[in-house]
Design an enzyme around this catalytic site. Structure first.
Site: not given
Length: 793
Positions: A366, A683, A726
């Site tokens: 960043k 989730s 994931k």
């Protein structure tokens, strides 16, 4: 009353009590005697032939009529040498101390104190120790006398002679300094000559230290005054010389220089008006005035600010794309946003600069991306960190009324940049503090608002400064700690963690060449194979960014440098087999897909700060118990998902072929490894449902299938986040089939092409569809299910 000596060792004499002082033997002391009993004691002594009296100090000076308990045991027998009477009726007495005596008993109290005494001579001591102590005491006394500038009635050198009695030296030296009563009495009561010298040395050392400090303070004050006087005289002489030569004095020359700079500076009208007013004030102020320095510093800072100075933007989009691609791999969204801004500037040069917030895990580039953005635009770049900032004045500056006032960091950054269209990076905006000194986040609301920051006022300069052309870039690791009003002013660009393939590519392009350069190696003599690099990423790092990976590559480069420094030859090839020798045991063991899973176990997927991970949910029935036990450091949301999953299964037990009595007769234990890692989020709802259904039906779930998704109490499957991480975690562990919520089908475009080609995805909008796919044996126990939407990419 006549007092006479009865024996050589035991005698009676009048007592004269003394306050706050003690008479030492061999010394002369003037006394003012005013208490009636003391006056009577002196008069009684005068009636004797020897005129002897004993002087003993009182323990407490406030006692007017002391008894034996109020007096010290040791005193000094003295002879009255001179006496006179004052106008007030007091006796002015001059006494000479003769010898030390010890009070045995007070035999008379009226009309004055009479005590029985015995001589207390000091045991004579001679030798090297006493002589050394004597010389040390005389030496330190000489130094103290020199500092105190005391007029000594005798020569210290005479005391150093062998003929002077040692105790006479002790008492004479002690009399030169203002020792308190306790120290004088302790010296009088010393039992040996060496003890007396040691006490004297200790007291004189303390006195010398005090005198040295006093002398130092006096010298510094004297030097300061002398320095100021000298500077004043030199300044007056220099002014007179300059007047004779026709030159200007320094203060006037300084003001003329500031006026010349002000005339040349390109300033807004309001700023010029205020600067000229302050410059006129400066001309009238004497140089010694405190406001003179404050005004001069303010004017110099105002003249250094880039009020209308700006750099020419490089609007070559192809060049900007090349710069961004050279410095950073991937990050398509961020690069695209910068190129969009370039396109807007090309069409509308007066467009306002965007305010971007780069959000992502540590080590994803960043901060360095901000430098690349500035380079691609051809602008100046300045950065400062907001991490741990608590004081609002650090951003907005201090008012000039305060001593040591300074501009805020933002205006200082603009001065350093030298252009009002710079790229300013505000690092770690999510770590701003807040306390009694103010709220820096609230101060940023004006700075990061394009509708307000064109008239930003720093408390120090107190003039409107245009920040609308500045491109602000903020960085954060998380958005949770950023206040909502501040977050609303920024455009969020997420930098997700890198995949293994991306890390390999970045390491080959950037990290390995940089570490080889730092260690003096070349790509020819140090070769790191792709297999070794992949193993380092999988087994020696666990992060979303690249910092730990670069440290491990640096360690390999240093090992290689040592190899050549020891005189060995040939290229050094680093493969997977020699990583154990170079980097040690593997600290991380990647989660591998389980080949066979028993009933009650399902494979889920989780998002972490360092990427994604495979999550196995294990359940067990507990006979003859009731209740629902959850372990594995599960957060509140995840616990609610587990309870919602059980409630759904319970309410649809007959449809799923489950005996409802099991819910009453058996308890359930749900565990999510690893137990030491905290977990939370919704989730895992679909995975919890599959695991519990598998447990109650005793039908094992598929081991080659992973799933993620939030469920509701009615069985709906809701979308989740972190799809990319994931899916890549499932791919790393060898799982090629993933169940996702139907609403997440749009997120597949974020996946790398190779991942989309290798993986199979099934999208569901109801948990019954997932149960039918994940538990093959369930179809034989339940009615026909709804069809599922399958997608092979």
């Amino acid at each position: 009353m006549s007092v006479k000596r009865e024996t050589d060792k035991n005698f009676k004499l009048p007592i004269l009590p003394m306050k706050n002082t003690a008479l030492l033997p061999y010394l002369v002391m003037p006394l003012s005697v005013g208490r009636p009993r003391s006056v009577a004691a002196v008069e009684a002594a005068l009636t004797t032939e020897d005129k002897e009296i004993v002087l003993i100090s009182q323990r407490d000076a406030s006692t007017e009529n002391p008894t034996q308990n109020d007096l010290y045991t040791y005193g000094t027998k003295a002879v009255i040498r001179k006496i006179s009477r004052s106008a007030e009726g007091h006796l002015e007495v001059l006494v000479l101390g003769m010898e030390r005596v010890m009070l045995l008993k007070i035999e008379e109290t009226e009309p004055h104190l009479v005590g029985r005494f015995q001589p207390a001579p000091m045991k004579e001591e001679y030798g090297a120790e006493v002589e050394a102590l004597r010389r040390a005491a005389i030496e330190i006394a000489a130094r103290a006398i020199d500092l105190a500038q005391v007029q000594v009635p005798f020569e210290l050198q005479q005391l150093a002679g062998d003929g002077t009695e040692p105790m006479r030296v002790v008492y004479l030296l002690a009399s030169l300094f203002s020792l308190d009563l306790q120290k004088e009495q302790t010296l009088l009561e010393a039992q040996t000559v060496s003890d007396a010298f040691r006490l004297l040395h200790h007291y004189l050392s303390h006195e010398l230290q005090v005198l040295e400090i006093r002398s130092k303070i006096a010298n510094e004050a004297r030097e300061e005054v002398t320095k100021e006087q000298r500077e004043y005289m030199l300044r007056q002489q220099m002014r007179a010389i300059q007047q004779e030569l026709g030159d200007k004095n320094p203060e006037q020359a300084e003001v003329d220089q500031l006026r010349e700079r002000l005339d040349k500076a390109d300033l807004p009208d309001e700023v010029r008006k205020e600067a000229e007013r302050e410059l006129k004030r400066l001309e009238r102020l004497p140089s010694a005035s405190p406001d003179h320095h404050v005004l001069r510093t303010w004017l110099e800072f105002v003249l250094e600010l880039p009020w209308k100075v700006q750099t020419q933007d490089n609007l070559d989009i192809a060049n900007a794309r090349e710069v961004l691609d050279t410095d950073h791999f991937d990050l398509k969204e961020v690069k695209g946003r910068i190129l969009e801004h370039l396109g807007v500037l090309k069409m509308n040069p007066t467009a306002k600069a965007p305010i971007l917030c780069l959000v992502g895990p540590p080590g994803t580039g960043k901060t360095s991306l901000g430098q690349s953005i500035a380079r691609s635009l051809g602008r100046k770049f300045e950065r400062f960190s907001l991490g741990g900032l608590h004081d609002e004045a650090e951003l907005r500056g201090h008012r000039r009324t305060y001593i040591g006032a300074m501009p805020g960091r933002l205006i200082q950054a603009m001065r350093r940049a030298g252009a009002h269209n710079a790229v300013i990076m505000l690092d770690e905006v999510d770590k701003l503090g807040r306390d009694y000194r103010g709220d820096p986040a609230s101060a940023l609301l004006e700075v990061l608002d394009p509708e307000q920051n064109n008239t930003f006022r720093d408390n120090y300069i107190d003039l409107p400064f245009d920040l609308s052309k500045v491109m602000f870039i903020t960085t954060a690791n998380t958005l949770d700690t950023i206040p909502r009003p501040l977050l609303d002013r920024m455009e969020i660009l997420r930098l997700p963690g890198y995949t293994e393939e991306e890390k390999v590519e970045i390491a080959k392009r950037y990290l390995i060449p940089r570490q080889l350069k730092e260690t003096g190696l070349t790509a020819a003599n140090c070769v790191i194979t792709d297999e070794a690099l992949s193993k380092v990423i999988r087994s020696y790092t666990r992060e979303a960014g690249l910092r730990r990976l670069e440290r491990q590559i640096g360690k390999l480069a240093r090992k290689t440098a040592l190899h050549f420094a020891e005189g060995k030859e040939g290229p050094f090839v680093i493969g997977p087999d020699n990583l154990l020798e170079l980097l040690g045991p593997e600290p991380f063991m990647p989660e591998e897909a389980r080949k066979n899973v028993p009933p009650g176990v399902a494979t889920g997927l989780a998002w972490t700060e360092v990427g994604g991970d495979v999550l196995y949910i294990e359940t067990a029935l507990l006979p003859e118990t009731k209740g629902f036990t959850l372990t594995g450091q599960l957060g509140e949301v995840m616990q609610e998902s587990a309870k919602a999953a059980q409630s759904y299964i319970w309410s649809h037990a007959r449809e799923l072929g489950i005996d409802p009595a099991k819910f009453k007769d058996f308890g359930v234990h749900v565990h999510v490894p690893a137990g030491a890692t905290p977990k939370d989020g919704p989730s895992a709802g679909i995975t919890m449902t599959v695991a519990l259904t598998s447990l109650y039906t005793h039908c094992p779930a598929r081991s080659d299938l992973a799933m993620t998704g939030e469920i509701t109490l009615t069985g709906l499957v809701l979308p989740i986040g972190g799809v990319k991480e994931k899916v890549l975690a499932a791919r790393r562990s060898g799982i090629r089939h993933v169940i996702l919520p139907k609403a997440n089908a749009k997120d597949l475009h974020d996946l790398p092409d190779e991942a989309r080609q290798e993986m199979q995805f099934t999208f569901v909008d109801h948990v019954s569809q997932a149960l039918a796919l994940a538990i093959p044996g369930l179809a034989e126990r339940t009615p026909e299910r709804q069809p599922v939407e399958e997608m092979l990419i």
